[in-house]
Design an enzyme around this catalytic site. Sequence first.
Site, PDB file in Angstrom:
ATOM      1  NE  ARG A  75      18.270 -41.543 -20.908  1.00 34.75           N
ATOM      2  CZ  ARG A  75      18.681 -40.778 -22.108  1.00 34.75           C
ATOM      3  NH1 ARG A  75      19.747 -40.890 -22.659  1.00 34.75           N
ATOM      4  NH2 ARG A  75      17.680 -39.992 -22.525  1.00 34.75           N
ATOM      5  NE  ARG A 144      23.964 -41.733 -25.877  1.00 32.27           N
ATOM      6  CZ  ARG A 144      23.069 -40.582 -26.069  1.00 32.27           C
ATOM      7  NH1 ARG A 144      21.909 -40.943 -26.133  1.00 32.27           N
ATOM      8  NH2 ARG A 144      23.519 -39.581 -26.568  1.00 32.27           N
ATOM      9  CE  LYS A 213      21.382 -40.977 -30.786  1.00 33.19           C
ATOM     10  NZ  LYS A 213      20.183 -40.567 -30.393  1.00 33.19           N
ATOM     11  CE  LYS A 215      20.576 -44.688 -28.692  1.00 31.87           C
ATOM     12  NZ  LYS A 215      19.241 -44.299 -29.040  1.00 31.87           N
ATOM     13  CB  CYS A 434       9.848 -40.742 -27.275  1.00 31.95           C
ATOM     14  SG  CYS A 434       9.157 -39.519 -28.294  1.00 31.95           S
ATOM     15  CB  CYS A 440      11.956 -33.940 -25.415  1.00 33.81           C
ATOM     16  SG  CYS A 440      13.053 -34.283 -26.947  1.00 33.81           S
ATOM     17  CB  CYS A 479      11.104 -34.937 -33.038  1.00 30.82           C
ATOM     18  SG  CYS A 479      12.658 -35.850 -32.394  1.00 30.82           S
ATOM     19  CB  CYS A 483      14.009 -41.743 -28.388  1.00 34.89           C
ATOM     20  SG  CYS A 483      15.140 -40.280 -28.757  1.00 34.89           S
TER      21      CYS A 483
END
Length: 568
Positions: A75, A144, A213, A215, A434, A440, A479, A483
């Site tokens: 990515r 990110r 993470k 954002k 996603c 994934c 899931c 995302c």
Amino acid sequence: MSTEAPKLSPLEKIKEDSQFLRGSIGEELANDSDHFDKSDIQLLKFHGTYQQDDRDKRAELKKQGGGKAYSMMVRCRIPGGRITSKQMLAQLDLCDELGTSTIKITTRQTLQLHGILKKDLRETINRINEMELSTLAACGDVNRNIMCCPAKRVGGVHDEMAELTDALTHALAPQTPAYHELWVTDPETGEKTLEGGGPVSEPLYGPRYLPRKFKTGIALPEDNCIDIYTQDLGFLAVVRDGKIIGYNVLVGGGMGTTPALKRTYPALAKRMAFCTPDQAIDVAKAVIKVQRDYGNREDRKVARMKYLVDQWGIEKFRRAVEEYFGEPLKDCTEDEVTGVDDHMGWQEQGDGKLSYGLSVENGRLYDNDQIRLKAMMREICTTFGTEMRMTGYQSIIFTDIDPADKDKLIEIIKRHGAPTTEETSTVRRWSMACVALPTCGLAITESERRLPSLIDDLEQPLAKLGLEKERFTIRMTGCPNGCARPYNADIALVGKAKDKYTMFLGGGWLGNRLAYIYKDLVPSDQVVDEIVAVAKIFKTNRNEGESLGDFCDRIGKDDLLGMTEASE
């Protein structure tokens, strides 16, 4: 604020012992194995790559006595989604030469490649850096890719927001030299193939980096096209007389949840304080330092900053931020989100030129017998050579188009079998998914591969109801990790079991309200019927001008269930 040392989760020790993200990645790159070990898998995320395997092939490989079909997802970090034609062409070359011949535009305005073999990983990341892009901090427990409104508006507030995006990207980036040592240094000669690197320290993150993470996004009140409430840290521009005088700072958003664990949940960001433009970077650093020092490092399930904000309350969190910042902050202004523009179709830039937003279904660029999106992109990049911008809805904007070239651009799009934005239904335009299966590792069921056919089946019933122009968001994830930002959408379908989804209703396209669980474990082949049933009730009982999300929120789950059951 407790000073007692926390009991660290296993990943915290991996980070701490990694020598600032080096681990044994270099040694593993040199061996013949087709995959990395468990510790380096975690560290590689900070470098912008995930190890995956093709889950469609697992059963057959098991029968044959083999292992898994391993590959890497890579990515990029592309602040605000801005990319040149030259860079896009180089990305297309990469996906054809080393990837699976497709590119995914992500929900965070960047690009990712799938199917990169371990033996090609160094070459892939090196070539991305040669494009003057990077993969550093595209994943991992750091800040990110920073989202920002992608619209090109010359000489106004959009330029100021882009400048802040770039400044924050630089200020919040990890400083470890390990990235350049591993990916842009010739492993045989030790010579750098590109300039870069930095000191062996992390003044912002420290040796363990963040607990989870992080954002960041920047938006305008009239245009929340980057879903600011879902960000850990959001800067909502406060504009007076055509100039940004500061930002309302929002903290604590996050979509991921584990339904079986009641202590986890999605959350929307909360208004914290106002800062001036010259304070923004230091405020961002202060927020990160609070999360760094007080976020949960024992249990990654509750390690996102949203849990710290909720545990402390916004006032205590603000006081901690002010302590790190060094002075009190002013209260937020009254400015709040009032609208969203996906920037699709033709829009004026303010300099006599135009931009054209092309809706790209689920962000997937590919070529087949019916549609040739990659070939289309190549010709547009070669013909116009202009900058492009990825959107938070997985689509793309072509900028700097001369009005005399409008027909030329549309002709290229149509000649390659791609539908124009004007030919794309409203429900498809405002939907996103996603990646999910087959790559994934978290996916429970289908998402990107299922949503297009679901939209196919929805378009005609919505047209019959006269709702074909009605704007509402449909977001699907494989899931509960979220995302595709499902939990604040008008309608969301979240994978719960194989071919079954939890159906959420009552969010909205403004993104400032969480949805509620309407039905659980809805079979894939019943999803369309469920949506159409709700649409019928909405059509009959809505207030004038009321959106689908507002209607579902007003009626509530129990009454809506009763109304749909009574209409059967």
